[in-house]
Design a protein around this motif. Sequence first.
Motif, PDB file in Angstrom:
ATOM      1  N   PRO A  61       0.718  -1.095   0.241  1.00 50.61           N
ATOM      2  CA  PRO A  61      -0.037   0.091  -0.350  1.00 50.61           C
ATOM      3  C   PRO A  61       1.409   1.417   0.444  1.00 50.61           C
ATOM      4  CG  PRO A  61      -0.193  -0.773   1.977  1.00 50.61           C
ATOM      5  CD  PRO A  61       0.428  -2.015   1.217  1.00 50.61           C
ATOM      6  N   GLY A  62       0.242   2.409  -0.594  1.00 47.67           N
ATOM      7  CA  GLY A  62       0.858   3.355  -0.815  1.00 47.67           C
ATOM      8  C   GLY A  62       0.761   4.759   1.284  1.00 47.67           C
ATOM      9  N   MET A  63       1.161   5.258   1.616  1.00 44.68           N
ATOM     10  CA  MET A  63       1.520   5.904   3.084  1.00 44.68           C
ATOM     11  C   MET A  63       0.150   6.703   3.373  1.00 44.68           C
ATOM     12  SD  MET A  63       3.703   5.870   4.769  1.00 44.68           S
ATOM     13  CE  MET A  63       5.755   5.029   4.832  1.00 44.68           C
ATOM     14  N   GLU A  64      -0.903   5.673   3.464  1.00 40.86           N
ATOM     15  CA  GLU A  64      -2.304   6.954   4.391  1.00 40.86           C
ATOM     16  C   GLU A  64      -1.775   7.670   5.338  1.00 40.86           C
ATOM     17  OE1 GLU A  64      -6.786   6.473   5.619  1.00 40.86           O
ATOM     18  OE2 GLU A  64      -5.770   4.725   5.105  1.00 40.86           O
ATOM     19  N   LYS A  65      -1.930   9.056   5.491  1.00 41.21           N
ATOM     20  CA  LYS A  65      -1.387   9.750   6.673  1.00 41.21           C
ATOM     21  C   LYS A  65      -2.249   9.623   7.742  1.00 41.21           C
ATOM     22  CE  LYS A  65       1.306  13.531   6.720  1.00 41.21           C
ATOM     23  NZ  LYS A  65       1.660  15.368   6.640  1.00 41.21           N
ATOM     24  N   PRO A  66      -1.621   9.320   9.068  1.00 46.24           N
ATOM     25  CA  PRO A  66      -2.477   9.648  10.592  1.00 46.24           C
ATOM     26  C   PRO A  66      -3.059  11.074  10.669  1.00 46.24           C
ATOM     27  CG  PRO A  66       0.399   8.201  10.714  1.00 46.24           C
ATOM     28  CD  PRO A  66      -0.167   9.199   8.945  1.00 46.24           C
ATOM     29  N   PRO A  67      -3.093  10.823  11.955  1.00 47.01           N
ATOM     30  CA  PRO A  67      -3.460  12.072  12.331  1.00 47.01           C
ATOM     31  C   PRO A  67      -1.979  12.799  13.357  1.00 47.01           C
ATOM     32  CG  PRO A  67      -5.053  10.635  13.743  1.00 47.01           C
ATOM     33  CD  PRO A  67      -4.868  10.118  12.520  1.00 47.01           C
ATOM     34  N   LYS A  68      -2.189  13.902  13.661  1.00 47.03           N
ATOM     35  CA  LYS A  68      -0.382  14.519  13.881  1.00 47.03           C
ATOM     36  C   LYS A  68      -0.541  14.622  15.274  1.00 47.03           C
ATOM     37  CE  LYS A  68       2.634  17.795  12.357  1.00 47.03           C
ATOM     38  NZ  LYS A  68       2.786  18.967  11.057  1.00 47.03           N
ATOM     39  N   THR A  69      -1.470  14.667  15.326  1.00 51.56           N
ATOM     40  CA  THR A  69      -1.411  15.404  16.896  1.00 51.56           C
ATOM     41  C   THR A  69      -3.033  14.634  17.784  1.00 51.56           C
ATOM     42  OG1 THR A  69      -2.716  17.303  16.627  1.00 51.56           O
ATOM     43  CG2 THR A  69      -0.759  17.456  16.768  1.00 51.56           C
ATOM     44  N   PHE A  70      -2.573  14.847  19.325  1.00 55.92           N
ATOM     45  CA  PHE A  70      -3.615  14.118  20.240  1.00 55.92           C
ATOM     46  C   PHE A  70      -4.442  15.198  20.800  1.00 55.92           C
ATOM     47  CE2 PHE A  70      -1.402  11.578  17.127  1.00 55.92           C
ATOM     48  CZ  PHE A  70      -2.446  10.036  16.399  1.00 55.92           C
ATOM     49  N   ASN A  71      -5.607  15.043  21.410  1.00 49.57           N
ATOM     50  CA  ASN A  71      -5.638  15.887  23.058  1.00 49.57           C
ATOM     51  C   ASN A  71      -4.725  15.399  24.189  1.00 49.57           C
ATOM     52  OD1 ASN A  71      -7.482  17.385  20.613  1.00 49.57           O
ATOM     53  ND2 ASN A  71      -8.747  16.619  21.358  1.00 49.57           N
TER      54      ASN A  71
END
Length: 166
Positions: A71-81
């Motif tokens: 697979p190609g890279m699916e971008k995950p969220p960068k920050t978390f609360n």
Amino acid sequence: MLNKKVEEILNTQVQKEDYSSQLYLSMASWAETEGFSGVAGWLYAQSDEERLHMLKLVEYINERDGAAEIPGMEKPPKTFNNLPEMFDAVLEHERYITASINEIVAVCMQEKDYTTHNWIQWFVQEQIEEEASAKDIIDKLNLVGDKNLYMFDRDIMSMRSAGNKE
Ligand code: OFO
């Protein structure tokens, strides 16, 4: 020769394990920037483990005369609360992966692919451990509360179960 439907669903799982690895890598990096080096260590190890899950699927598909799709890279969220919300997201993600593994089991049954059905049981077992370990961490976080995150961060690596060290 791998049944086409089974091959397809296994390739979908390759993508999901790849995404799991990227998601936990992103969480690890965020935790590190927030000063939680223990949590980051736990998540880096988890990310490596997910990559191994992906490789396990790739090897199996190819070994059975199928063709694994990288697979190609699916971008995950960068920050978390905060840590509790992030670990809730880990548990939610693991439950999603469990449902997805169960779907593979169902397709194997429909297509009478008993070899893959047998092989995928490792993942069925793994998901029991992965959900339990996310739940343990959430319980610990609830116990220590906001004031003792330093201790939580110091001790989290000892919460990796034997199964999770593979
Ligand atoms: Fe978290 O076990 Fe693979 O995805």
